[in-house]
Design an enzyme around this catalytic site. Structure first.
Site, PDB file in Angstrom:
ATOM      1  N   LYS A 186       0.825  -1.203   0.000  1.00 37.43           N
ATOM      2  CA  LYS A 186       0.000   0.000   0.000  1.00 37.43           C
ATOM      3  C   LYS A 186       0.874   1.276   0.000  1.00 37.43           C
ATOM      4  O   LYS A 186       2.092   1.200   0.212  1.00 37.43           O
ATOM      5  CB  LYS A 186      -0.932  -0.001   1.226  1.00 37.43           C
ATOM      6  CG  LYS A 186      -1.943  -1.162   1.219  1.00 37.43           C
ATOM      7  CD  LYS A 186      -2.858  -1.133   0.000  1.00 37.43           C
ATOM      8  CE  LYS A 186      -4.176  -1.853   0.203  1.00 37.43           C
ATOM      9  NZ  LYS A 186      -4.126  -3.316   0.111  1.00 37.43           N
TER      10      LYS A 186
HETATM   11  C1  LIG Z   1      -5.424  -4.106   0.888  1.00 39.22           C
HETATM   12  C2  LIG Z   1      -6.890  -3.989   0.950  1.00 39.22           C
HETATM   13  C3  LIG Z   1      -7.642  -4.400   2.059  1.00 39.22           C
HETATM   14  C4  LIG Z   1      -7.097  -5.201   3.195  1.00 39.22           C
HETATM   15  O1  LIG Z   1      -5.931  -4.837   3.717  1.00 39.22           O
HETATM   16  P1  LIG Z   1      -4.890  -5.852   4.412  1.00 39.22           P
HETATM   17  O2  LIG Z   1      -4.102  -4.905   5.235  1.00 39.22           O
HETATM   18  O3  LIG Z   1      -4.082  -6.487   3.329  1.00 39.22           O
HETATM   19  O4  LIG Z   1      -5.671  -6.816   5.227  1.00 39.22           O
HETATM   20  C5  LIG Z   1      -9.006  -4.158   2.059  1.00 39.22           C
HETATM   21  N1  LIG Z   1      -9.605  -3.561   1.035  1.00 39.22           N
HETATM   22  C6  LIG Z   1      -8.935  -3.180  -0.060  1.00 39.22           C
HETATM   23  C7  LIG Z   1      -9.673  -2.490  -1.166  1.00 39.22           C
HETATM   24  C8  LIG Z   1      -7.561  -3.391  -0.146  1.00 39.22           C
HETATM   25  O5  LIG Z   1      -6.902  -3.039  -1.251  1.00 39.22           O
END
Ligand SMILES: *Cc1c(COP(=O)(O)O)cnc(C)c1O
Length: 406
Positions: A186
Site C-alpha cells: 500500500k
Molecule cells: C489491501 C486492501 C484491504 C485489506 O488490507 P490488508 O491490510 O491487506 O488486510 C481491504 N480492502 C482493499 C480495497 C484493499 O486493497
C-alpha cells in the site's frame, strides 16, 4: 505507489526507539516504555493530517474493516452492499461478522454504481460500503444521499486511497467510519497494519475495545483490572509495526506529490490517443494518483494491447483486473460456491450461491476494457516519460493493425 520504494533511515530510527525500550506492545508497561508510544503517535498524526476526530490502528486493513463493522453494530442477518470489484478482504470482513455481502455492479468510477445500490436495498440492508479503488474515489455525494434517505450506514473501504480527498475532505473521514490498510504494497506501509477512522466517539470506543479482547482501557497500567463491557478479539497492532508506519506516514505528502506528477505524464501520453479514455473521477483534484486507470473501446482491443506490451516486455505494473483472481467477482469461485472451512449461516450461504446467477455484465463491459497502470515512485521523470511513451506507441500500433485488418 507502494511506500516500500522509499524505505530507509527514518523507518530504522523509529523502530530502534521501540527496540531500545523493549516494549513492543502498544498497551501497558507505562514505566519501562519511557514515553515511547508509537501507535498513539501515529494515530494522532493520522487524525491531524487527515482531519479525523479519531483513528485506531489495528493489525491489518482486513482487521480494520471487521473492527469497523463490529463497532457499527453490523452482524448476523444484516446486508452490506459492496462492489464486485475490490480486494477479497472487503467481503471477508463482512462474512466474519456474520453479515451478508450483497455485491452489485460498478460504473466507470470503478466502484459502486449508485443506481445499482438503490436497486439492491432491502429491509435487511444495514450498510453501504464503497471501495475507493486504485487511489481514487466513489461518487460519495450520491451514495451519502442514498444512505441518508434509507437510514443506512456508510463505511468507506479507503484501504487503497490514503491521502485522496473528496471535495476537500480526506477519504475515510466522510462515512460513519473509514478504513486504511498499511500492508506491504500500500501507499503507506507498516509491513502489516490498518486503521479505522471515525468522527463518532462511541464508534471509536467500540473499535478500541473490540480490537483488544473487549478491554475498556480505563484502568491505566493495570490491564488485568480492565473491565470487559463486550466481547472482542485481538486485532492489535504492535509498536514495531506502528514505528515503521510513523516514518512512512510522514512521507505521505512526498509520495502524493510524486504520484501526481508521474500521473500527469501518463495522462498526457495516453490521453493523446483518441480511442483511450479514463476512469471517472468524481473530484479530480482529490485523486491520490497511485494508478492511472484507462479504457480501450473494447475488451478485445485491451487484450491485444496487453499482448503487445508483453511481447515488447513492457508489461510490468499494468493491472488487468478482469482476469485477476483477487480483485473481481468473475474469479471468486470460492465465494460463489460458499466454500468455507466452517459452516456459514443460512442467509450467507444463500446469498453467496445466488451470486452464480447474478448478472454482472454491466461490470464486465467496464472491467474487460480497463487497465490500471501503477504509478511508481522510484523512477526519474525521464524514465516515466519513456515508459509512458512506449505504452502509447504500443497502443497506437495495435490500433493501426486493427484498422488495416478491418
Ligand atoms: C489491501 C486492501 C484491504 C485489506 O488490507 P490488508 O491490510 O491487506 O488486510 C481491504 N480492502 C482493499 C480495497 C484493499 O486493497
Amino acid at each position: 505507489m507502494p511506500g516500500f520504494e522509499f524505505f530507509g533511515a527514518e523507518e530504522r530510527k523509529e523502530v530502534n526507539d521501540v527496540l531500545e525500550t523493549g516494549i513492543i506492545m502498544r498497551y501497558g508497561f507505562d514505566g519501562p516504555r519511557k514515553g515511547v508510544y508509537k501507535s498513539r503517535e501515529l494515530e494522532q498524526a493520522i487524525c491531524e493530517r487527515l482531519g479525523s476526530k479519531h483513528a485506531l490502528l489495528v493489525s491489518s486493513g482486513t482487521a480494520a474493516l471487521t473492527t469497523a463493522m463490529a463497532a457499527l453494530g453490523i452482524g448476523a442477518g444484516d446486508e452490506v452492499i459492496m462492489p464486485g470489484f475490490t480486494f477479497v478482504a472487503s467481503f471477508e470482513a463482512v462474512l466474519s461478522v456474520g453479515a451478508v455481502p450483497v455485491l452489485v455492479d460498478i460504473d466507470e468510477t470503478l466502484t459502486l454504481n449508485p443506481e445499482a445500490v438503490k436497486k439492491a436495498i432491502t429491509p435487511k440492508t444495514k450498510c453501504i460500503m464503497p471501495v475507493h479503488m486504485c487511489g481514487s474515489m466513489a461518487d460519495l455525494d450520491a451514495l451519502q444521499a442514498i444512505a441518508k434517505q434509507h437510514n443506512l450506514l456508510l463505511l468507506e473501504d479507503a484501504c487503497q486511497s490514503i491521502g485522496a480527498t473528496y471535495k476537500g475532505k480526506a477519504l475515510g473521514t466522510i462515512g460513519d467510519a473509514g478504513t486504511f490498510s498499511f500492508d506491504f504494497v500500500k501507499t503507506v506501509t507498516c509491513g502489516e497494519g490498518g486503521a479505522v477512522l471515525t468522527n463518532n466517539s462511541t464508534v471509536y470506543e467500540n473499535c478500541d475495545g473490540f480490537s483488544d479482547h473487549g478491554h475498556d482501557h480505563k484502568r491505566g497500567d493495570d490491564r488485568g483490572a480492565d473491565e470487559h463491557p463486550f466481547l472482542g478479539y485481538n486485532y492489535r497492532i504492535s509498536e514495531l509495526h506502528a514505528a515503521v508506519g510513523l516514518a512512512q506516514f510522514r512521507k505521505l505528502d512526498q509520495f502524493l506529490e510524486l504520484q501526481r506528477k508521474n500521473y500527469g505524464i501518463w495522462k498526457e501520453a495516453l490521453g493523446a490517443i483518441p480511442e483511450v479514455s479514463f476512469r471517472t473521477v468524481p473530484d479530480a483534484a482529490g485523486d491520490s494518483c497511485t494508478f492511472v486507470s484507462w479504457f480501450m473501446p473494447t475488451g478485445e482491443l485491451m487484450q491485444a494491447v496487453l499482448a503487445e506490451l508483453k511481447a515488447q516486455n513492457i508489461a510490468g505494473g499494468h493491472m488487468y483486473w478482469f482476469n485477476h483472481n483477487w480483485h473481481y467477482i468473475r474469479k471468486w469461485d470460492h465465494l460463489k460456491t460458499a466454500k468455507s472451512l466452517y459452516p456459514l449461516n443460512e442467509a450467507q450461504q444463500q446469498a453467496l450461491r445466488a451470486l452464480q446467477q447474478q448478472d454482472f455484465s454491466a461490470s464486465d463491459v467496464i472491467m474487460s476494457r480497463c487497465v490500471s497502470t501503477a504509478i511508481t515512485l522510484g523512477l526519474t521523470e525521464a524514465q516515466v516519460k519513456e515508459k509512458a511513451g512506449a505504452v502509447a506507441t504500443a497502443i497506437k500500433k495495435v490500433l493501426q493493425q486493427q484498422a488495416v485488418s478491418a
